[in-house]
Design an enzyme around this catalytic site. Sequence first.
Site, mmCIF file in Angstrom:
data_model
loop_
_atom_site.group_PDB
_atom_site.id
_atom_site.type_symbol
_atom_site.label_atom_id
_atom_site.label_comp_id
_atom_site.label_asym_id
_atom_site.label_seq_id
_atom_site.Cartn_x
_atom_site.Cartn_y
_atom_site.Cartn_z
ATOM 1 N N THR A 102 0.843 -1.199 0.000
ATOM 2 C CA THR A 102 0.000 0.000 0.000
ATOM 3 C C THR A 102 0.874 1.243 0.000
ATOM 4 O OG1 THR A 102 -1.899 -1.004 1.137
ATOM 5 C CG2 THR A 102 -1.789 1.379 1.113
ATOM 6 N N TRP A 144 0.494 -9.928 2.958
ATOM 7 C CA TRP A 144 -0.042 -9.187 1.811
ATOM 8 C C TRP A 144 0.519 -9.796 0.520
ATOM 9 C CZ3 TRP A 144 -1.478 -7.480 6.255
ATOM 10 C CH2 TRP A 144 -2.443 -6.498 6.383
ATOM 11 N N ASN A 191 -4.278 -11.216 2.628
ATOM 12 C CA ASN A 191 -5.036 -9.983 2.752
ATOM 13 C C ASN A 191 -5.858 -9.680 1.508
ATOM 14 O OD1 ASN A 191 -5.512 -7.274 4.137
ATOM 15 N ND2 ASN A 191 -4.698 -6.627 2.156
ATOM 16 N N GLU A 192 -7.180 -9.598 1.689
ATOM 17 C CA GLU A 192 -8.109 -9.133 0.666
ATOM 18 C C GLU A 192 -7.964 -9.879 -0.658
ATOM 19 O OE1 GLU A 192 -7.703 -4.873 0.594
ATOM 20 O OE2 GLU A 192 -8.548 -4.647 2.603
ATOM 21 N N GLU A 277 -10.273 -5.302 9.455
ATOM 22 C CA GLU A 277 -9.662 -4.038 9.024
ATOM 23 C C GLU A 277 -10.791 -3.066 8.759
ATOM 24 O OE1 GLU A 277 -6.395 -3.978 6.181
ATOM 25 O OE2 GLU A 277 -7.251 -2.159 5.305
#
Length: 670
Positions: A102, A144, A191-192, A277
């Site tokens: 990010t 991630w 993550n995601e 989150e």
Amino acid sequence: MQEIPGSFVRKMLGEIPVVLVLLLVSVALRTNAQQATVLLDGASKGRVFDGLGAASAGASSRLLIDYPEPQRSEILDYLFRPSYGAALQHLKVEIGADVNSTDGSEPSSMRTSTDHDSTRGYEWWLMAEAHRRNPNIVLEILPWGAPRWVNPNPGDHDTLYTAKMAQYVADFIRMAKQDYGLDIAYTGVWNERVYDTAYIKELHRKLEEEHLRTRIVCCDEYPGEGAGQWAIAEEILKDPELASDIDVIGVHYPLVNGKLTTTDAARKTGKPLWSSEDQPNGGGGPFLARDWPLGGRILAHLYNRNYLEGSFTSTEIWSPITSYYDNLAAPNSGLMYANTPWSGHYTVQGTIWATAHTTQFAQPGWQYLDSASGNLPGKGSYVALRSPDAKDWSVVLETIDAKEPQKVIFHLAGGLGAREVHVWETNNSRTFEHVADIKVANDSFAYTFDPDSLYSLTTTTGQGKGTAEPPLAKPFPFPYTEDFEGTQPGHAPKYLSDQDGAFEVHPCDGRTGQCLEQVITEKPIPWSPLPDPFTLAGDANWTDYTVSADVHFLSDSSAAIMGRIDSSDVFQDDKARWPSGYILRVKPDGSWELLSATYKEPLATYAAGSIPLAREQWHRLTLSFRGTTVTASVDGTTLASVEATAHTHGMIGLGSEWKHVQFDNLSVNR
């Protein structure tokens, strides 16, 4: 609502104008309409509170470790110290992978299957500091991206769902215990990204095989991913083995179009449900300045709403602290703000105190009292919790959208008792203040709550408000020089923030001393955008300056020096190789380019050419900015001087490809 006697009305009608009578009656009715009664029943059903926390990931904590003392310890106290500030009860950290996640890339502790180095980066340090302040803090981890070795031959499907990744996670957990004495309570999957049930089972088997007690949170998905962020609940209901392997269902940003998305299937699983989150602004940028200030007002509402409407027993904010540069993605995401370590300045935002209104009044293991949790008639919400032994209880009540005061009468039952109730308040005029002590009579008490405020009512004591004050903010030092001699080998120098790859200090090749080297030679498994490796520092407001650095080619990779970087938000263009700014790119064979990179637009080449270049020697690259004139040079020889208006101000950076390159004697001056 209290009845108004007719005789009283008739008497008043005979003595005062009818309009005034109607006005008085309207006021009486409206005042009584804002009164509520709450039964605090210790025998009430309710889910178990798991605590509030934050996720240090996406390089969001990068600059915190560079802060001087005592400011660094003051910041950590505001985040983690009980009875002082946010008193965070959970801390989740990224398992680094040397890939942009990010706002930068976090270093991997295992760049090969045999590499083990838990000194890289700052997440190990942050976990240790959090645990030192609160030995009961719940530690979590989540990847991630991943180093390439966990899936060296991805084919058409570049995934980290492999047995080697499960080993990587297990090794991270073991290193935390062996090197820092830390117990990792939970790990996520990816993550995601859409989950893989076979990998979840593989990860669980690996944790069992290694005799690790870390439990699995699944699956940290963002709304709209795959079959939806709650699809795992349907799988759990159908697959007993999967149900046994997963301990918690966690989702990200569950508030969609103004509604929380928790499904009946999720509740039927019986698993704890976490907003693993979240953020007052939905992850979309800086907090609003009007917000108590900066985030507290919205967050106060979010914490209560997440339980009342979503059944979430834990909420984790990304991030604990904004310790990354403002021109990166999602500026000011943190509960605190501290991204100028050269000045020692930090900001204790309203989000710290909104969090404290829960964490300083209820601990993980307390139980929500559903019959004493709900919405106020005049806008607002409240949740009640009791300790496991029912000796203490607290109510967190917010009146964010209320327009006038509301009186609430509380009755105690089901084993709950109190002689005195302590009241704390936050709003635009008060910040986490102890405002009242109410005597309880006949198991009842009442209090009138102001609008647009947050309250905690409690039988507990010991709450506190930190008093440390930061120094004034200062701009990035100018002129700026960095020769890398003061940095521990294998680590990143102060203030440089890697955006992909890893720029670490190592012994120089071809000269004495220490140099900065980009060391990642295989593209990691990415999470989202994957620019070429670059690192940046400086001041976004710089305009006219000269940036220079020595370069030594250790491979066939080009080397780049950058200036007037006005944005490094790689999410603006997931195909971009560089930040938005001017770039001088030189290859070992002497060919060069002067470029302008702007997100969503084609790369502009202002000039290009070739010069004789001795590859085995060091060379000095320079970019100079004077008004609209951009000048590029190598070893003091001007390559090009062009007129350009694409970028008027910004930071500096160094870059390479996915190969070894060294830099030395970085400088910025007039």
